[in-house]
Design an enzyme around this catalytic site. Sequence first.
Site, PDB file in Angstrom:
ATOM      1  CG  PHE A   1      38.410  46.467  32.668  1.00 50.54           C
ATOM      2  CD1 PHE A   1      39.115  45.846  33.684  1.00 50.54           C
ATOM      3  CD2 PHE A   1      37.784  47.685  32.934  1.00 50.54           C
ATOM      4  CE1 PHE A   1      39.213  46.425  34.944  1.00 50.54           C
ATOM      5  CE2 PHE A   1      37.872  48.268  34.187  1.00 50.54           C
ATOM      6  CZ  PHE A   1      38.589  47.642  35.192  1.00 50.54           C
ATOM      7  CG  ASP A   2      40.839  40.502  27.964  1.00 48.84           C
ATOM      8  OD1 ASP A   2      40.408  40.530  26.800  1.00 48.84           O
ATOM      9  OD2 ASP A   2      41.087  39.443  28.573  1.00 48.84           O
ATOM     10  CG  LEU A   3      34.334  40.029  27.934  1.00 48.56           C
ATOM     11  CD1 LEU A   3      33.611  40.811  29.032  1.00 48.56           C
ATOM     12  CD2 LEU A   3      33.466  39.921  26.684  1.00 48.56           C
ATOM     13  CG  ASP A   4      36.598  36.206  26.384  1.00 51.26           C
ATOM     14  OD1 ASP A   4      35.457  36.316  26.850  1.00 51.26           O
ATOM     15  OD2 ASP A   4      36.831  36.164  25.157  1.00 51.26           O
TER      16      ASP A   4
ATOM     17  CB  VAL B   1      43.124  45.693  33.429  1.00 47.11           C
ATOM     18  CG1 VAL B   1      43.121  44.539  34.434  1.00 47.11           C
ATOM     19  CG2 VAL B   1      43.507  46.998  34.107  1.00 47.11           C
TER      20      VAL B   1
END
Length: 221
Positions: free
Chosen positions: A6-9, A165
């Site tokens: 997963f990306d964060l921002d 993602v």
Amino acid sequence: MQAILFDLDGTLTASGPGIIKSVQYALEKMGCPEPDTRKLRFFIGPPLEESMRRFRHFTHQEAIQAVNYYHDYYRKNGVFDNQLYPGVTHLLKSLAATELQVAVASSKPEVFVRQILEHYHLTQYFDQIVGASLDGQQRVGKAAVIEEALRRLGMTNSRNQVLMVGDTDNDIDGAQQERIAGWGVSYGYGTVQELQTAGAQVIVNDVPTLERKLIKLKPES
């Protein structure tokens, strides 16, 4: 599928306010203030030095100084100026009940990624948490972050079993460079057109839909 990155921002957290305020502080310190926050949205996601040079045509040293100013503000005022997207905690709890490995792969410095996930009590849901180095000398760019995540997860030789993602073309481009699948989320800071152009294989518009699709992915040998 065996692992999800997963990306964060823009994917797990709506972090725009803290990032943009930090960019505005840095630009003001550099003598080129920018009051229009709409012009600064593209700073959310890509490596900061790259974005600074793109926005103001700074030299390498000027861009580094601007990033240092950014970090000065961000670590004190911006790091928690964000919020989880609705449904993220439920999504991660659901994935924890599967056999899928789950990790964060963010272009944000890893120290800040960990602080944010600890703040929201989410660290327990991740097998690995990967970000860039604070000095900007290691893991520069999404592809490098993804490569490190693959290494830590032991998935370097199983790239066809890994999914990234994220909410921008930066995430999808990084996934393609590392030869893994890339899905886009349109509720973040990118656009559907941007994600389509980058080649996202799936695009979803909210976290519950993302959860339904991810839960259907079964680990494969």
